[in-house]
Design a protein around this motif. Structure first.
Motif: not given
Lengths: 255, 691, 417, 211
Positions: B150-153, B459-462, B464-476
């Motif tokens: 998991d690269e982003t969790g 879980d979460d995704v913080d 991901p590499y490559g994104c041009g913005q900070v994106v924090y996404a929650l997995a529910v």
């Protein structure tokens, strides 16, 4: 030959082939939406059932002049379908507003005459009963019936979504026969991250697809055979447009 | 009256006539035909009320934002979520995620391996006890290793914190694009995570990076592509792609620059050469060094090394120079093993183009604060090189750990020299896998612990590499786990407690809450996405172009083999963690897999040189390994190169992928990149013989 | 009644004045036939129980060996209606000597085809929808109705022959029925000729109307594409000689002469004449197809052939070696009356019409229409061969029984004195 | 064999005399099969089932003054909920309200345990049928008709509004469907009625009712 009806609404697609990377998300979304059974070995493409198939197109040139394009092929929902008039039991028809060619599974006797008639190979036969790995049948949607072996099936433009959109309009007090652009789109249209597919009423100026099909880059598959498909393709590449129909050497492609 | 034959016949005649005048025959005919519509062995539709749960896919490497459709609580579809910052369509693997919940290879309960190698089901209590026992033996001095897929969790923080409590820093994530990029960015003196603002760019040049299929948050990238390319009109954003194979990205790109595998950095320097000649410059302190380095990469030199057509190269350089907001993205064509040099060279190009810290250019995104005190943060974790470490263990330069914990990682299948990696792991006495599927790595472990699938857990995704913005996404969770699985984060917290360590968070959910807070996200209200976007960026100051590092790292030796290997990654065949999802066998191209045989691609000239024709069976071999495959002639491959579809050749999983094709990773051997020491495996070659 | 113990034990059932082989010899033969039948029955069981996936058919080749087989036997079975037409309506009296055999062969061809169709449709339990929910626009509907009706006509024509069985015929009622049936035969022959013409035509029409398949699409006359007429003509141009061939095979197997040469020659003359007419139209059709329909569809003549398996040799073989050549051989009296040439021509004729039905079915589906589509090949597998062999076995069984017990050949006694 | 053959053909000489009965056996056969076909067979192919709880629509409609749609809900997205869940019944029947022992049984066996009642549905259609309750609305039909809600429902469903117990459910042993499942021709009474076209947007196209 029977005559064909004209409809006020004409559901159609404009698929931009310059935007399709051939990733296959549409094919997966189609199977999940339409309760198509998975196949452990699908390497025989002539016996693997998928309403939507992505063809690989090549400009036929050698490296480095080679170009590749991908062409998603749903049912063309032909205006003059070659499959409808041949069906001996009226299991398929084009009689509903919107012009989607229906396929009624409990009526089909599985003679496969319609498959022989379709030059797009859009029709598929259930060679065996469909099976899902244990438990996976719980993920079937309630929207589309599961087809037994021995009947022909094909892309329905996710017709159930049309019905759902109409019902939603009814409940909200809107006119079910005047759906807004985007109220009803197919599963593949929705799934494509590249937006390669635009879906809507070709006859309705308020729908984006209405303009798109008039583009000089728009073409349809095998137009000269007179099937009058409701699926349009677009490409700025001449060689791609040329693959849309059979051209004699000296013939020029339009657009 | 005795009924004689004639009388009997008359009776039968009468009965027949009578029956025909009753519903018996007609009703039966009708009922039989109704029966054929409702055969009991055909599954039924089950009606119910629809509901939708917005979440993010932890299964798909593109971390796509989705919504799950449920019917009376039963998940039936993964649908597009257009409102999600990582959404806007589906990947071919996320589209199958609901069905994968019922994958035949799904882990249903904890398993332990017995002495004879068989796996037996055990209870969670037994499993946790066994885990605690095994970990106890690995206390102190890097005796425990953690390998995460998991690269982003945030879950990585719990694992690394546990490792830290056990006295170990041997924590790794599976190789990807992020690691070389982090290294390159660090070398240049950049802060935070490098981001690419594809959305606002008007010219995207992807060198190696398969931006529309495997690089970065693919669906987000593709959404940007969609917006920039209106239907049937001249595109508002041009895309150019450089790589050895006309892959999915190249298929729609306006320009395809064919280059030999592993020569991405050379191509970038060739472009730098042309741009500098055209007047491009950079305020970087070491610009003069860089200019001197780039001067060596004349179009002729670049053409000789990469095989690129000089005219096409010049055209791309011109287009880049003309573009208002050009963006160069460098990476590996199959998403790993590329080393820092290509990214470094690519970022240097961006610097020359004035794309640093600009809309539609390169952004420096802040890392999130750690929420588990003892954990390694992402930056630190990205510095650990798994392949290099395993190499050292294999050669005895490093001691083998006493225990390894795998979290949703399948290194036995997915690392270069897969066979050698597998052998290396046998040196470890206690191996544990947290996984949803009984994959190759799980099959090599002593203890296998089922984790809920992404759709069944928080879980979460913080970013991901490559994104041009900070994106924090929650997995529910869209549903409760269908199997006896436990969230890995909670298991780790519990196990740490039993080992006498307090990780500082009571539950995994608490960790997620803290992480969301750290990102400035609030998920108290129900939302359409459960995702948070921030425009926070870090200043980009004093960027160095590091010609010193580049000049060493670029020293790519052309493979001493008749053909170079170019693995081709596609998401439709799944990931090393999932293998090919059941629905996706149909998306595999005809001349990619036939039955159990893999097809490899080469162009006609290469085939002619090797004396091969379409469908010929060949053996590909090199010191790392060998396998047989068949030839598929495809003109979209550079000369003297064989493109090998990746993601096949599983030896575990189910009938949908097991034993089909070959695993290209077996032919890839890792080397060390001069100057950075990073492991690289993008320049492989092979011998070809008819088989 | 005295019993002659030298005769086979079932001798009392033999046609009047005819000799037959021993029952045991006959049973050995029947056992062989039944073994083949059993294989086909197993194939049929697998197809019905598991689905058509056990066959070699696929989504490109929805029609394959079975449809080719059906079309071929229906064409070759046309000897029945055409001979009946000539015998009863046009009163060509000598044909009475072979009319029984043409009826049996016709019956076998049609009933056999219908048996295969039961396997070939995916949902045989719903096959009756073809009558109940008929689509009047479909050529197939015409085929379904005409074939069913014509099959009934053939049963009606076959029944009196059964009733003429020596022992059965002693019953006065049976005798009377058989006699009356015979009197009505011209009526049935007429109905049969009408039905048969139509469905032979409809079978051809089925293909001609597939307007999106340039390989087989044909323009036409009124509602019928040309293939409608071509199929009728090709059937009557080959059916009669097929009956002759069946007769000759029976002669070889039984070692008896069953039909006089004059009759065979007459059948050959009839077929030859019709074949000649057919070939004129077929050649014109082929020319028009290559020079009009194909270019209109953007295709060239070369494009609709592929490799060896779908090569041009098939077309040349169909048109010349198995078309023009047998037509000439059969129509010229001197070659017709040379037995070797006659049989050669008859065999070529039957092969020609079979090739025609094959390419119209299989090659037509193989020929890609979308420019980026590929040529695919089709090979029937054991299940399809098995089921087809079952029909052959069924035919052999019925023919054997009919020959042994029914007065099929009026000339037999005289010719074998 | 031969002897038998001869005998039987010998018999034929006497015609009807020795093998008597004239037309009687024929008539007997005819009558037997008519009785079987019309009276025995139709009963034989169904199994009879009763509802798990005796439910009185009458009480709910008359005494409680409820309407059909209060329990048989049309959802917001236009889909139809069908039968109410135990939870929705429990909105009123959280405790026993009346004196009917069936109600008490319902409350004890289902409400208190949270179990769903396995109601038998008379009109359930095969999966291949799509039916939209939203499309068959009172507003639509009453442009010309003058239906009460229960009357409209009773066009297709058994009219249970005035009954104290639900009718017996006849299940076809072969197809598994209720005897009262509407056949296509029954749908076509409206759908193929041209007077409806243009007024109700009804259509007799295949795909309107099939999925």
């Amino acid at each position: 030959m029977s005559s064909f009806k004209e409809f006020k609404i004409k559901w159609g697609m404009a698929i931009d082939l310059d935007k399709c990377t051939g990733c296959g998300a549409c094919m997966v979304a189609c199977q999940a939406e339409n309760n198509i059974a998975p196949q452990p070995d699908a390497s025989n493409k002539l016996k693997s059932l998928n309403w939507l198939v992505v063809y690989e197109l090549t400009n036929g040139k050698s490296f480095p002049e080679h170009e590749v394009a991908y062409l998603p092929r749903p049912c063309m929902q032909c205006g003059k379908p070659s499959c409808v008039s041949v069906c001996p039991v009226i299991a398929t028809d084009k009689n509903e507003e919107g012009g989607i060619v229906s396929q009624v599974y409990p009526r089909c006797i599985g003679c496969r005459y319609c498959m022989a008639s379709c030059p797009y190979h859009a029709r598929y036969f259930n060679w065996f009963d469909p099976t899902w790995p244990e438990g996976m049948d719980k993920t079937l949607t309630p929207d589309v019936s599961v087809r037994p072996r021995g009947v022909v099936e094909k892309c329905s433009f996710c017709h159930h979504r049309f019905m759902q959109a109409k019902d939603k309009a009814r409940v909200e007090g809107r006119d079910p026969n005047a759906l807004n652009d985007g109220d009803y789109i197919t599963s593949c249209t929705e799934a494509c991250p590249n937006g390669a597919i635009v879906f809507g009423d070709v006859n309705n100026p308020a729908h984006k697809v209405h303009e798109l099909v008039k583009s000089k880059y728009a073409f349809r598959l095998l137009e000269r055979l007179g099937t009058d498909p409701q699926v349009y393709y677009l490409s700025r590449r001449e060689w791609v447009r040329r693959l849309g129909d059979n051209y004699l050497e000296n013939e020029k492609v339009k657009g | 009256m005795a009924l004689d034959r004639r009388g009997f016949l008359k009776f039968i005649g009468g009965a027949t006539a009578g029956i025909l005048a009753t519903p018996v025959v007609w009703k039966s005919l009708d009922d039989v035909s109704i029966w054929t519509q409702n055969w009991s062995w055909i599954p039924r539709n089950i009606d119910g009320a629809n509901s939708y749960v917005p979440t993010v896919s932890k299964l798909c490497p593109s971390a796509v934002g989705v919504k799950v459709r449920l019917v009376d609580g039963r998940p039936v579809r993964v649908l597009t979520n257009n409102d999600h910052p990582l959404g806007g369509g589906l990947s071919s693997i996320a589209a199958a995620e609901v069905q994968l919940l019922y994958s035949p290879s799904r882990m249903k309960r904890p398993l332990k391996r017995t002495a004879d190698g068989a796996y037996v089901g055990i209870t969670w209590e037994e499993a946790e006890a066994m885990l605690v026992e095994g970990l106890k033996k690995a206390k102190g001095g890097d005796k425990l290793a953690v390998i995460s897929g998991d690269e982003t969790g945030t879950v990585n923080e719990l694992f690394t914190a546990l490792a830290a409590e056990m006295g170990s820093k041997s924590c790794f994530i599976m190789p990807g694009e992020a690691q070389p990029a982090a290294k390159a960015w660090e070398l240049m003196g950049g802060e935070g995570q490098v981001g690419y603002d594809i959305e606002k760019s008007d010219y995207v040049l992807a060198i190696g990076a398969n931006v529309l299929e495997t690089w970065g948050p693919v669906i987000r990238n593709r959404h940007a592509f969609r917006v920039g390319r209106p239907h049937g009109e001249a595109p508002a954003v041009r895309f150019a792609y450089a790589g050895p194979v006309q892959n999915n990205t190249a298929a729609t790109a306006d320009v395809w620059l064919a280059i030999r595998p592993g020569t991405e950095a050379v191509l970038a320097l060739g472009l730098a050469n042309l741009l500098i000649k055209a007047g491009a410059t950079s305020p970087a302190a070491d610009f003069a060094d860089f200019k001197a380095l780039a001067a060596k990469f004349t179009p002729e030199q670049v053409a000789a090394q990469t095989g690129v057509d000089a005219k096409r190269l010049a055209a791309v350089a011109q287009e880049l120079a003309k573009a208002k907001r050009p963006l160069v993205i460098a990476g590996s064509e199959f998403g790993q093993g590329g080393g820092a040099a290509p990214v470094l060279a690519g970022l240097a190009l961006n610097a020359l183009l004035g794309s640093m810290n600009r809309e539609g250019g390169i952004r420096a995104l802040p890392y999130a604060r750690k929420v588990v005190p003892a954990a390694m943060d992402r930056k630190a974790l990205l510095q650990n090189d798994l392949v290099a470490w395993l190499g050292k263990v294999a050669s005895g330069k490093s001691a083998a750990p006493q225990a390894v914990v795998f979290y949703e990682a399948n290194p036995v299948y997915a690392l270069p020299q897969a066979d050698a990696m597998k052998a290396t792991l046998t040196k470890v006495p206690f191996k544990v896998a947290f996984t949803s599927f009984l994959d190759e790595t799980a099959m090599a472990c002593d203890l296998v612990l089922p984790v809920p699938m992404g759709l069944e857990r928080f879980d979460d995704v913080d970013t991901p590499y490559g994104c041009g913005q900070v994106v924090y996404a929650l997995a529910v969770p869209a549903l409760a786990p269908l199997v006896d699985a436990r969230p890995a984060g909670d298991v780790v917290i519990g196990v740490a407690k039993k080992l006498g360590a307090d990780l500082g968070v009571a539950t995994f959910a608490d960790a997620l809450k803290a992480k969301a807070e750290a990102r400035g996200a609030s998920f108290t209200e129900p939302s359409a996405t459960n995702a948070h976007v921030s425009n926070a960026v870090l200043p980009v100051n004093g960027i160095a172009l590091r010609a010193d590092v580049l000049s060493k790292a670029i020293d790519v030796k052309a493979p001493a083999f008749p053909v170079a290997l170019a693995p081709v990654a596609k998401l439709n065949v799944g990931t090393s963690k999932t293998a090919t999802p059941p629905f996706n066998t149909k998306t595999v191209r005809r001349w990619e897999i036939q039955g159990k045989e893999l097809y490899v691609l080469m162009n006609g000239a290469t085939a002619a040189k090797l004396g091969l024709r379409m469908h010929d069976r060949i053996e590909l071999s090199n010191p790392a390994g060998k396998f047989t495959a068949r030839v598929n002639l495809f003109e979209g491959v550079i000369n003297d190169t064989v493109a090998v579809p990746a993601g096949h050749g599983h030896t575990a999983f189910d009938e949908f992928s097991k034993g089909k094709g070959e695993n290209v990773m077996r032919l890839l051997a890792a080397g060390a990149e001069p100057g950075t020491g990073l492991s690289v495996w993008t320049s492989a070659g092979a011998n070809i013989a008819k088989a | 009644m005295d019993k002659n113990y030298d005769l086979p034990i079932d001798a009392a059932l033999f046609p009047e004045g005819c000799t037959r082989c021993s029952l045991s010899k006959f049973l050995v033969w029947i056992t062989i036939v039944m073994a083949v039948f059993g294989w086909g029955l197993y194939a049929a069981y697998r197809v019905l129980a598991e689905g058509l996936g056990v066959t070699g058919l696929d989504d490109y080749f929805g029609f394959g060996l079975w449809i080719t087989f059906d079309l071929a036997v229906i064409a070759l079975g046309a000897g029945a209606f055409f001979t009946g037409l000539l015998r009863y309506i046009l009163n060509i009296d000598p044909l009475k000597n072979i009319i029984n055999l043409t009826v049996i062969v016709g019956f076998l061809c049609y009933s056999g085809a219908m048996l295969v169709l039961v396997l070939d449709v995916g949902q045989p339990l719903r096959a009756w929808f073809g009558y109940w929910h008929a689509n009047v626009h479909s050529m197939l509907t015409e085929v379904i109705f005409c074939i069913t009706c014509y099959c009934l006509v053939l049963v009606i024509e076959y029944v009196p022959l059964i009733l003429e069985q020596k022992q059965l015929n002693r019953n006065k009622l049976v005798h009377a029925i058989a006699h009356n049936f015979h009197l009505m035969m011209p009526l049935f022959a007429g109905i049969g000729a009408f039905l048969s013409t139509f469905h032979q035509g409809s079978l051809g029409g089925m293909y001609g109307v597939l307007f999106a398949r340039p390989y087989i699409a044909r323009d036409g006359f009124f509602i019928w594409p040309w293939t409608f007429f071509l199929y009728v003509l090709s059937a009557v141009g080959s059916g009669p000689v097929f009956t002759v061939l069946v007769c000759t095979i029976m002669e070889k197997m039984t070692g008896k002469q069953l039909v006089s040469w004059e009759i065979k020659s007459l059948m050959g003359k009839i077929a030859g004449t019709m074949l000649t007419v057919y070939m004129v139209f077929k050649l014109a059709d082929t020319w028009a197809w290559a020079n009009d329909i194909l270019p209109r569809s953007g295709l060239t003549f070369d494009q609709v052939f592929y490799g060896w398996i779908y090569g041009k040799w098939l077309l040349w073989a169909e048109l010349f070696a198995c078309g023009v050549l047998p037509a000439i051989l059969l129509i010229i009296p001197s070659t017709r009356n040379n037995r070797t040439l006659f049989y050669t021509a008859a065999i070529l004729d039957c092969i020609g019409v079979t090739i025609n039905r094959y390419v119209m079915t299989v090659q037509a589906l193989a020929a890609p229409v979308m420019p980026f589509d590929t040529w695919e090949t089709y090979a029937p597998n054991w299940a399809e061969w098995g089921a087809s062999a079952m029909i052959m076995a069924y035919a052999a069984l019925i023919l054997s029984l009919s020959y042994r017990y029914l007065p099929v050949f009026p000339q037999e006694v005289k010719l074998n004195k | 064999m031969e002897d038998r053959q001869l005998n039987s053909s010998g018999c034929a000489k006497d015609g009807g005399k020795c093998c008597g009965g004239g037309i009687t056996p024929f008539l007997v056969g005819l009558v037997v099969s008519l009785i079987f076909g019309w009276w025995v067979f139709p009963d034989m192919i169904y199994s009879k089932k009763e509802q798990p709880i005796r439910f009185s629509h009458k009480v709910h409609m008359e005494s409680a003054g409820m309407e059909c749609k209060q329990c048989h809900v049309l959802r917001e997205d236009g889909t139809f909920a069908g039968l109410p869940s135990t939870a929705s019944c429990a909105d009123c029947h959280s405790d026993v309200l009346g004196s009917d022992p069936e109600e008490a049984r319902f409350v004890n066996e289902y409400v208190k345990t949270g179990k769903e009642v396995k109601w038998l549905v008379y009109q359930i259609q095969p999966d291949n049928v799509f039916f939209s309750h939203a499309a068959h609305s009172l507003d639509g039909c009453n442009q010309c008709h003058d239906f009460k809600e229960s009357e409209l429902c009773a066009q297709c469903h058994p009219d249970v509004a005035n009954s104290d117990s639900a009718p017996t459910h006849f299940e076809n042993k072969l197809t598994g469907y209720s005897k009262q499942t509407m056949k296509m021709w029954q749908c076509e009474r409206c759908h193929a009625n041209e007077n409806h076209y243009g007024v109700t947007n009804s259509s007799n196209a295949c795909f309107v009712c099939h999925k």
